[in-house]
Design an enzyme around this catalytic site. Structure first.
Site, mmCIF file in Angstrom:
data_model
loop_
_atom_site.group_PDB
_atom_site.id
_atom_site.type_symbol
_atom_site.label_atom_id
_atom_site.label_comp_id
_atom_site.label_asym_id
_atom_site.label_seq_id
_atom_site.Cartn_x
_atom_site.Cartn_y
_atom_site.Cartn_z
ATOM 1 N N SER A 191 0.824 -1.206 0.000
ATOM 2 C CA SER A 191 0.000 0.000 0.000
ATOM 3 C C SER A 191 0.866 1.268 0.000
ATOM 4 O O SER A 191 0.372 2.335 -0.337
ATOM 5 C CB SER A 191 -0.861 0.050 1.259
ATOM 6 O OG SER A 191 -1.616 -1.104 1.393
ATOM 7 N N HIS A 199 -2.139 -2.957 -6.511
ATOM 8 C CA HIS A 199 -2.637 -2.719 -5.163
ATOM 9 C C HIS A 199 -4.117 -3.055 -5.034
ATOM 10 O O HIS A 199 -4.965 -2.355 -5.590
ATOM 11 C CB HIS A 199 -2.377 -1.239 -4.798
ATOM 12 C CG HIS A 199 -2.768 -0.892 -3.409
ATOM 13 N ND1 HIS A 199 -3.366 0.291 -3.072
ATOM 14 C CD2 HIS A 199 -2.642 -1.586 -2.254
ATOM 15 C CE1 HIS A 199 -3.598 0.307 -1.769
ATOM 16 N NE2 HIS A 199 -3.159 -0.818 -1.252
ATOM 17 N N GLU A 247 -5.355 -0.765 -7.978
ATOM 18 C CA GLU A 247 -4.536 0.347 -8.474
ATOM 19 C C GLU A 247 -3.244 -0.215 -9.061
ATOM 20 O O GLU A 247 -2.523 -0.938 -8.379
ATOM 21 C CB GLU A 247 -4.163 1.295 -7.326
ATOM 22 C CG GLU A 247 -5.308 2.112 -6.788
ATOM 23 C CD GLU A 247 -4.889 2.951 -5.575
ATOM 24 O OE1 GLU A 247 -5.539 3.961 -5.316
ATOM 25 O OE2 GLU A 247 -3.929 2.590 -4.872
ATOM 26 N N ASN A 301 -5.648 5.713 -0.882
ATOM 27 C CA ASN A 301 -5.156 6.034 0.467
ATOM 28 C C ASN A 301 -4.772 7.500 0.606
ATOM 29 O O ASN A 301 -4.840 8.070 1.689
ATOM 30 C CB ASN A 301 -3.978 5.135 0.850
ATOM 31 C CG ASN A 301 -4.473 3.744 1.214
ATOM 32 O OD1 ASN A 301 -5.627 3.573 1.616
ATOM 33 N ND2 ASN A 301 -3.631 2.749 1.055
HETATM 34 N N1 LIG Z 1 -4.232 -5.208 5.173
HETATM 35 C C1 LIG Z 1 -4.715 -4.441 4.217
HETATM 36 O O1 LIG Z 1 -5.828 -3.905 4.323
HETATM 37 C C2 LIG Z 1 -3.949 -4.204 2.960
HETATM 38 C C3 LIG Z 1 -4.607 -3.632 1.860
HETATM 39 C C4 LIG Z 1 -3.894 -3.454 0.664
HETATM 40 C C5 LIG Z 1 -2.575 -3.813 0.606
HETATM 41 N N2 LIG Z 1 -1.943 -4.350 1.695
HETATM 42 C C6 LIG Z 1 -0.539 -4.733 1.582
HETATM 43 O O2 LIG Z 1 -0.465 -6.148 1.515
HETATM 44 C C7 LIG Z 1 0.755 -6.593 2.118
HETATM 45 C C8 LIG Z 1 0.429 -7.639 3.155
HETATM 46 O O3 LIG Z 1 -0.463 -7.098 4.111
HETATM 47 P P1 LIG Z 1 -1.361 -8.066 5.023
HETATM 48 O O4 LIG Z 1 -2.338 -7.188 5.685
HETATM 49 O O5 LIG Z 1 -1.823 -9.231 4.232
HETATM 50 O O6 LIG Z 1 -0.268 -8.552 6.097
HETATM 51 P P2 LIG Z 1 -0.249 -9.860 7.020
HETATM 52 O O7 LIG Z 1 0.642 -9.528 8.147
HETATM 53 O O8 LIG Z 1 -1.626 -10.345 7.281
HETATM 54 O O9 LIG Z 1 0.477 -10.951 6.075
HETATM 55 C C9 LIG Z 1 1.829 -10.850 5.705
HETATM 56 C C10 LIG Z 1 2.361 -12.260 5.493
HETATM 57 O O10 LIG Z 1 3.690 -12.184 4.973
HETATM 58 C C11 LIG Z 1 4.375 -13.332 5.442
HETATM 59 N N3 LIG Z 1 5.811 -13.154 5.238
HETATM 60 C C12 LIG Z 1 6.668 -12.391 5.932
HETATM 61 N N4 LIG Z 1 7.924 -12.486 5.399
HETATM 62 C C13 LIG Z 1 7.810 -13.318 4.338
HETATM 63 C C14 LIG Z 1 8.744 -13.808 3.375
HETATM 64 N N5 LIG Z 1 10.027 -13.451 3.411
HETATM 65 N N6 LIG Z 1 8.315 -14.666 2.419
HETATM 66 C C15 LIG Z 1 7.010 -15.055 2.382
HETATM 67 N N7 LIG Z 1 6.076 -14.617 3.282
HETATM 68 C C16 LIG Z 1 6.485 -13.761 4.230
HETATM 69 C C17 LIG Z 1 3.944 -13.433 6.903
HETATM 70 O O11 LIG Z 1 4.199 -14.726 7.435
HETATM 71 C C18 LIG Z 1 2.462 -13.081 6.802
HETATM 72 O O12 LIG Z 1 1.670 -14.249 6.677
HETATM 73 C C19 LIG Z 1 1.454 -5.350 2.656
HETATM 74 O O13 LIG Z 1 2.433 -4.933 1.759
HETATM 75 C C20 LIG Z 1 0.334 -4.310 2.736
HETATM 76 O O14 LIG Z 1 0.798 -2.991 2.512
HETATM 77 C C21 LIG Z 1 -2.610 -4.575 2.862
#
Ligand SMILES: NC(=O)c1ccc[n+]([C@@H]2O[C@H](COP(=O)([O-])OP(=O)(O)OC[C@H]3O[C@@H](n4cnc5c(N)ncnc54)[C@H](O)[C@@H]3O)[C@@H](O)[C@H]2O)c1
Length: 293
Positions: free
Chosen positions: A122, A143, A155, A194
Protein backbone atom coordinates in the site's frame (compact mmCIF):
# COMPACT_ATOMS: atom_id res chain seq x y z
CA UNK A 1 1.84 -6.74 -27.27
CA UNK A 2 0.89 -7.70 -23.73
CA UNK A 3 1.64 -11.08 -22.23
CA UNK A 4 -1.14 -13.68 -21.82
CA UNK A 5 -0.97 -14.48 -18.11
CA UNK A 6 -1.86 -18.10 -17.31
CA UNK A 7 -0.10 -18.78 -14.05
CA UNK A 8 -0.04 -16.40 -11.09
CA UNK A 9 2.08 -16.80 -7.96
CA UNK A 10 1.20 -15.16 -4.66
CA UNK A 11 3.95 -14.71 -2.07
CA UNK A 12 2.76 -14.03 1.49
CA UNK A 13 -0.55 -15.60 2.53
CA UNK A 14 -1.66 -13.35 5.37
CA UNK A 15 -4.81 -11.29 5.35
CA UNK A 16 -4.41 -10.09 1.74
CA UNK A 17 -2.36 -12.77 0.01
CA UNK A 18 -4.76 -15.64 0.71
CA UNK A 19 -7.68 -13.62 -0.68
CA UNK A 20 -5.69 -12.58 -3.75
CA UNK A 21 -4.76 -16.23 -4.38
CA UNK A 22 -8.37 -17.38 -3.92
CA UNK A 23 -9.70 -14.70 -6.27
CA UNK A 24 -7.17 -15.74 -8.95
CA UNK A 25 -8.07 -19.43 -8.64
CA UNK A 26 -11.81 -18.72 -8.86
CA UNK A 27 -11.13 -16.53 -11.91
CA UNK A 28 -9.54 -19.47 -13.75
CA UNK A 29 -5.81 -18.91 -13.20
CA UNK A 30 -3.36 -21.53 -11.98
CA UNK A 31 -2.03 -20.21 -8.69
CA UNK A 32 1.19 -21.10 -6.88
CA UNK A 33 1.20 -19.68 -3.38
CA UNK A 34 3.43 -19.68 -0.34
CA UNK A 35 4.29 -17.96 2.94
CA UNK A 36 7.46 -18.00 5.05
CA UNK A 37 5.48 -19.10 8.10
CA UNK A 38 4.36 -22.78 8.02
CA UNK A 39 1.48 -21.97 10.40
CA UNK A 40 0.24 -19.36 7.97
CA UNK A 41 0.52 -21.78 5.04
CA UNK A 42 -1.70 -24.21 6.95
CA UNK A 43 -4.26 -21.58 7.98
CA UNK A 44 -4.40 -20.36 4.36
CA UNK A 45 -5.31 -23.90 3.24
CA UNK A 46 -8.09 -24.04 5.84
CA UNK A 47 -9.27 -20.63 4.65
CA UNK A 48 -9.48 -21.82 1.01
CA UNK A 49 -11.55 -24.85 2.02
CA UNK A 50 -13.90 -22.88 4.26
CA UNK A 51 -14.32 -20.08 1.72
CA UNK A 52 -15.15 -22.38 -1.18
CA UNK A 53 -17.54 -24.44 0.96
CA UNK A 54 -19.35 -21.28 2.10
CA UNK A 55 -19.69 -20.04 -1.51
CA UNK A 56 -21.29 -23.34 -2.46
CA UNK A 57 -23.62 -23.25 0.57
CA UNK A 58 -24.68 -19.70 -0.34
CA UNK A 59 -25.32 -20.74 -3.93
CA UNK A 60 -22.66 -18.38 -5.32
CA UNK A 61 -20.55 -21.20 -6.78
CA UNK A 62 -21.45 -24.65 -8.03
CA UNK A 63 -19.69 -27.59 -6.36
CA UNK A 64 -18.04 -28.28 -9.71
CA UNK A 65 -16.62 -24.74 -9.99
CA UNK A 66 -15.46 -24.82 -6.36
CA UNK A 67 -13.67 -28.14 -6.96
CA UNK A 68 -12.05 -26.73 -10.11
CA UNK A 69 -10.87 -23.61 -8.21
CA UNK A 70 -9.43 -25.80 -5.43
CA UNK A 71 -7.51 -27.83 -8.04
CA UNK A 72 -6.03 -24.66 -9.53
CA UNK A 73 -4.56 -23.63 -6.15
CA UNK A 74 -1.08 -25.03 -5.59
CA UNK A 75 0.15 -24.34 -2.04
CA UNK A 76 3.94 -24.56 -1.97
CA UNK A 77 6.62 -24.76 0.72
CA UNK A 78 9.02 -22.32 -0.93
CA UNK A 79 9.09 -19.23 -3.14
CA UNK A 80 10.89 -21.26 -5.83
CA UNK A 81 8.19 -23.92 -5.92
CA UNK A 82 5.40 -21.31 -5.99
CA UNK A 83 6.86 -18.93 -8.57
CA UNK A 84 9.27 -20.67 -10.92
CA UNK A 85 6.73 -21.00 -13.78
CA UNK A 86 4.63 -17.91 -13.03
CA UNK A 87 3.80 -15.28 -15.63
CA UNK A 88 2.80 -12.80 -12.92
CA UNK A 89 3.91 -12.79 -9.29
CA UNK A 90 1.94 -10.79 -6.72
CA UNK A 91 3.96 -10.21 -3.55
CA UNK A 92 1.89 -9.65 -0.40
CA UNK A 93 4.41 -10.09 2.44
CA UNK A 94 4.69 -7.84 5.49
CA UNK A 95 5.13 -4.13 4.86
CA UNK A 96 8.89 -4.03 5.58
CA UNK A 97 11.19 -2.83 2.79
CA UNK A 98 14.14 -5.15 3.59
CA UNK A 99 11.87 -8.20 3.63
CA UNK A 100 10.21 -7.25 0.33
CA UNK A 101 13.60 -6.52 -1.30
CA UNK A 102 14.86 -9.94 -0.25
CA UNK A 103 11.76 -11.57 -1.77
CA UNK A 104 12.16 -9.58 -5.02
CA UNK A 105 15.86 -10.52 -5.29
CA UNK A 106 14.92 -14.17 -4.95
CA UNK A 107 12.04 -13.87 -7.44
CA UNK A 108 14.32 -12.18 -9.96
CA UNK A 109 16.71 -15.14 -9.74
CA UNK A 110 13.99 -17.79 -9.96
CA UNK A 111 11.42 -16.47 -12.43
CA UNK A 112 11.60 -16.57 -16.23
CA UNK A 113 12.60 -13.38 -17.98
CA UNK A 114 9.00 -12.66 -19.10
CA UNK A 115 7.59 -12.76 -15.56
CA UNK A 116 6.10 -9.58 -14.17
CA UNK A 117 6.83 -8.96 -10.49
CA UNK A 118 4.09 -6.92 -8.80
CA UNK A 119 3.78 -5.82 -5.21
CA UNK A 120 0.52 -5.41 -3.35
CA UNK A 121 2.20 -2.91 -1.03
CA UNK A 122 0.00 0.00 0.00
CA UNK A 123 2.92 2.34 0.62
CA UNK A 124 6.22 1.03 -0.71
CA UNK A 125 6.65 2.24 -4.29
CA UNK A 126 7.76 -0.49 -6.66
CA UNK A 127 10.82 1.50 -7.76
CA UNK A 128 12.36 0.53 -4.38
CA UNK A 129 11.89 -3.12 -5.32
CA UNK A 130 12.63 -2.77 -9.05
CA UNK A 131 16.08 -1.49 -8.09
CA UNK A 132 17.12 -4.89 -6.67
CA UNK A 133 16.10 -6.74 -9.86
CA UNK A 134 17.46 -6.95 -13.39
CA UNK A 135 13.96 -6.36 -14.82
CA UNK A 136 12.83 -2.94 -13.56
CA UNK A 137 10.57 -2.55 -16.63
CA UNK A 138 8.54 -5.58 -15.46
CA UNK A 139 7.93 -4.36 -11.89
CA UNK A 140 4.93 -2.36 -10.64
CA UNK A 141 2.49 -2.01 -7.76
CA UNK A 142 -0.71 -4.01 -8.13
CA UNK A 143 -2.64 -2.72 -5.16
CA UNK A 144 -5.75 -4.57 -4.01
CA UNK A 145 -8.20 -3.38 -1.36
CA UNK A 146 -9.35 -5.24 1.71
CA UNK A 147 -11.31 -7.53 1.59
CA UNK A 148 -9.65 -8.40 -1.70
CA UNK A 149 -12.28 -11.04 -2.52
CA UNK A 150 -14.97 -8.36 -2.42
CA UNK A 151 -13.41 -5.01 -3.29
CA UNK A 152 -13.32 -4.38 -7.01
CA UNK A 153 -10.61 -1.75 -7.35
CA UNK A 154 -7.01 -2.53 -8.22
CA UNK A 155 -4.54 0.35 -8.47
CA UNK A 156 -1.70 -0.25 -10.92
CA UNK A 157 1.11 2.11 -10.05
CA UNK A 158 3.73 2.80 -12.67
CA UNK A 159 7.31 3.40 -11.54
CA UNK A 160 9.55 5.48 -13.82
CA UNK A 161 10.88 2.32 -15.48
CA UNK A 162 7.66 0.28 -15.77
CA UNK A 163 7.02 -0.50 -19.44
CA UNK A 164 3.70 0.10 -21.17
CA UNK A 165 3.57 -3.64 -21.92
CA UNK A 166 3.72 -4.38 -18.18
CA UNK A 167 0.95 -1.90 -17.39
CA UNK A 168 -1.21 -3.30 -20.21
CA UNK A 169 -0.66 -6.91 -19.11
CA UNK A 170 -1.46 -6.21 -15.46
CA UNK A 171 -4.48 -4.13 -16.50
CA UNK A 172 -5.90 -6.91 -18.67
CA UNK A 173 -5.16 -9.52 -16.01
CA UNK A 174 -6.94 -7.46 -13.36
CA UNK A 175 -10.00 -7.31 -15.64
CA UNK A 176 -9.87 -11.10 -16.07
CA UNK A 177 -9.77 -11.30 -12.25
CA UNK A 178 -13.11 -9.50 -12.20
CA UNK A 179 -11.54 -6.29 -10.90
CA UNK A 180 -11.77 -2.66 -11.95
CA UNK A 181 -8.19 -1.52 -12.64
CA UNK A 182 -7.02 2.07 -12.61
CA UNK A 183 -3.55 3.38 -13.44
CA UNK A 184 -1.67 5.72 -11.12
CA UNK A 185 0.84 7.31 -13.47
CA UNK A 186 3.28 8.45 -10.76
CA UNK A 187 4.51 7.01 -7.47
CA UNK A 188 2.87 9.56 -5.19
CA UNK A 189 2.65 8.58 -1.49
CA UNK A 190 -0.63 6.74 -0.76
CA UNK A 191 -1.26 6.34 -4.51
CA UNK A 192 -4.88 7.41 -5.12
CA UNK A 193 -7.33 5.83 -2.66
CA UNK A 194 -5.16 6.03 0.47
CA UNK A 195 -4.08 9.51 -0.51
CA UNK A 196 -7.73 10.50 -0.25
CA UNK A 197 -8.61 8.30 2.75
CA UNK A 198 -5.59 8.55 5.08
CA UNK A 199 -5.93 12.16 6.18
CA UNK A 200 -9.46 11.28 7.32
CA UNK A 201 -8.36 8.18 9.25
CA UNK A 202 -5.47 9.97 10.95
CA UNK A 203 -7.69 12.92 11.84
CA UNK A 204 -10.27 10.49 13.30
CA UNK A 205 -7.53 8.93 15.47
CA UNK A 206 -6.39 12.37 16.59
CA UNK A 207 -9.96 13.27 17.62
CA UNK A 208 -10.24 10.03 19.63
CA UNK A 209 -6.83 10.69 21.29
CA UNK A 210 -8.00 14.19 22.23
CA UNK A 211 -11.16 12.73 23.81
CA UNK A 212 -13.33 14.84 21.51
CA UNK A 213 -15.60 11.86 20.78
CA UNK A 214 -15.67 8.11 21.19
CA UNK A 215 -14.46 5.77 18.47
CA UNK A 216 -18.08 4.63 18.01
CA UNK A 217 -19.36 8.18 17.56
CA UNK A 218 -16.60 9.11 15.11
CA UNK A 219 -17.53 6.04 13.05
CA UNK A 220 -21.18 7.12 13.22
CA UNK A 221 -20.17 10.59 12.02
CA UNK A 222 -18.52 9.12 8.92
CA UNK A 223 -21.40 6.72 8.22
CA UNK A 224 -24.41 8.90 8.90
CA UNK A 225 -22.95 12.32 8.19
CA UNK A 226 -20.72 11.54 5.22
CA UNK A 227 -22.61 8.52 3.87
CA UNK A 228 -19.55 6.24 4.04
CA UNK A 229 -20.44 2.53 4.21
CA UNK A 230 -17.98 2.02 7.11
CA UNK A 231 -16.39 4.29 9.71
CA UNK A 232 -12.62 4.94 9.75
CA UNK A 233 -12.07 2.74 12.84
CA UNK A 234 -14.15 -0.11 11.40
CA UNK A 235 -12.03 0.04 8.24
CA UNK A 236 -8.85 0.21 10.30
CA UNK A 237 -9.85 -2.98 12.15
CA UNK A 238 -10.10 -4.65 8.75
CA UNK A 239 -6.87 -3.30 7.28
CA UNK A 240 -4.91 -3.94 10.51
CA UNK A 241 -3.71 -1.58 13.24
CA UNK A 242 -0.23 -3.15 12.95
CA UNK A 243 -0.04 -1.98 9.34
CA UNK A 244 -1.10 1.57 10.26
CA UNK A 245 1.37 1.62 13.17
CA UNK A 246 4.21 0.47 10.88
CA UNK A 247 3.30 3.06 8.25
CA UNK A 248 3.25 5.89 10.82
CA UNK A 249 6.51 4.74 12.44
CA UNK A 250 8.26 4.49 9.05
CA UNK A 251 6.96 7.91 8.07
CA UNK A 252 8.30 9.41 11.32
CA UNK A 253 11.65 7.66 10.83
CA UNK A 254 11.97 9.38 7.44
CA UNK A 255 10.54 12.81 8.31
CA UNK A 256 11.40 13.29 12.01
CA UNK A 257 8.09 15.18 12.18
CA UNK A 258 6.26 14.37 15.48
CA UNK A 259 2.95 14.74 13.58
CA UNK A 260 3.86 11.51 11.78
CA UNK A 261 4.16 9.50 15.03
CA UNK A 262 1.45 6.90 15.75
CA UNK A 263 -1.12 8.35 18.17
CA UNK A 264 -1.67 7.31 21.80
CA UNK A 265 -4.63 4.95 21.35
CA UNK A 266 -3.19 3.35 18.21
CA UNK A 267 0.11 2.71 20.04
CA UNK A 268 -1.68 1.25 23.07
CA UNK A 269 -3.64 -1.19 20.94
CA UNK A 270 -0.53 -2.07 18.93
CA UNK A 271 1.58 -2.77 22.03
CA UNK A 272 -1.15 -5.06 23.38
CA UNK A 273 -1.20 -7.01 20.09
CA UNK A 274 -4.71 -5.74 19.31
CA UNK A 275 -4.36 -5.52 15.55
CA UNK A 276 -8.04 -5.57 14.60
CA UNK A 277 -10.34 -8.26 13.28
CA UNK A 278 -7.51 -10.73 12.65
CA UNK A 279 -6.61 -10.83 16.38
CA UNK A 280 -10.23 -10.64 17.61
CA UNK A 281 -9.70 -7.15 19.03
CA UNK A 282 -8.66 -3.75 17.76
CA UNK A 283 -10.78 -0.63 18.03
CA UNK A 284 -13.70 -3.05 18.51
CA UNK A 285 -13.99 -6.62 19.78
CA UNK A 286 -14.97 -9.51 17.50
CA UNK A 287 -16.52 -12.90 18.23
CA UNK A 288 -15.46 -16.29 16.85
CA UNK A 289 -17.74 -15.68 13.85
CA UNK A 290 -15.77 -12.50 12.99
CA UNK A 291 -18.78 -10.30 13.82
CA UNK A 292 -18.48 -7.19 15.98
CA UNK A 293 -19.48 -7.93 19.61
N1 LIG B 1 -4.23 -5.21 5.17
C1 LIG B 1 -4.71 -4.44 4.22
O1 LIG B 1 -5.83 -3.90 4.32
C2 LIG B 1 -3.95 -4.20 2.96
C3 LIG B 1 -4.61 -3.63 1.86
C4 LIG B 1 -3.89 -3.45 0.66
C5 LIG B 1 -2.58 -3.81 0.61
N2 LIG B 1 -1.94 -4.35 1.69
C6 LIG B 1 -0.54 -4.73 1.58
O2 LIG B 1 -0.46 -6.15 1.52
C7 LIG B 1 0.75 -6.59 2.12
C8 LIG B 1 0.43 -7.64 3.16
O3 LIG B 1 -0.46 -7.10 4.11
P1 LIG B 1 -1.36 -8.07 5.02
O4 LIG B 1 -2.34 -7.19 5.69
O5 LIG B 1 -1.82 -9.23 4.23
O6 LIG B 1 -0.27 -8.55 6.10
P2 LIG B 1 -0.25 -9.86 7.02
O7 LIG B 1 0.64 -9.53 8.15
O8 LIG B 1 -1.63 -10.35 7.28
O9 LIG B 1 0.48 -10.95 6.07
C9 LIG B 1 1.83 -10.85 5.71
C10 LIG B 1 2.36 -12.26 5.49
O10 LIG B 1 3.69 -12.18 4.97
C11 LIG B 1 4.37 -13.33 5.44
N3 LIG B 1 5.81 -13.15 5.24
C12 LIG B 1 6.67 -12.39 5.93
N4 LIG B 1 7.92 -12.49 5.40
C13 LIG B 1 7.81 -13.32 4.34
C14 LIG B 1 8.74 -13.81 3.37
N5 LIG B 1 10.03 -13.45 3.41
N6 LIG B 1 8.32 -14.67 2.42
C15 LIG B 1 7.01 -15.06 2.38
N7 LIG B 1 6.08 -14.62 3.28
C16 LIG B 1 6.48 -13.76 4.23
C17 LIG B 1 3.94 -13.43 6.90
O11 LIG B 1 4.20 -14.73 7.43
C18 LIG B 1 2.46 -13.08 6.80
O12 LIG B 1 1.67 -14.25 6.68
C19 LIG B 1 1.45 -5.35 2.66
O13 LIG B 1 2.43 -4.93 1.76
C20 LIG B 1 0.33 -4.31 2.74
O14 LIG B 1 0.80 -2.99 2.51
C21 LIG B 1 -2.61 -4.58 2.86
Amino acid sequence: MDLEVKKIAVIGLGNMGRQIAMNAAISGFDVGCTDADPGCRESAKAFYEEYLASRVTKGRLTQEDADAAAKRLHPADSIREAAEYADLVIEAVIEVLDVKQKVFRELDEICPERTILATNSSHIPSSQLASVTKRPDRVCNMHYFNPALVMKLVEIVRNPQTSQETVDTVYRTAERLGKVPIVCEREVPGFIVNRIREPMVFEAMKLADMGVATVEDIDKAAKYGLGHPMGPFEINDLTGLDLTYTIKTERYRKSGDPNDLPGILLSQHYLKGEYGKKTGKGWYEYGEDGKKK
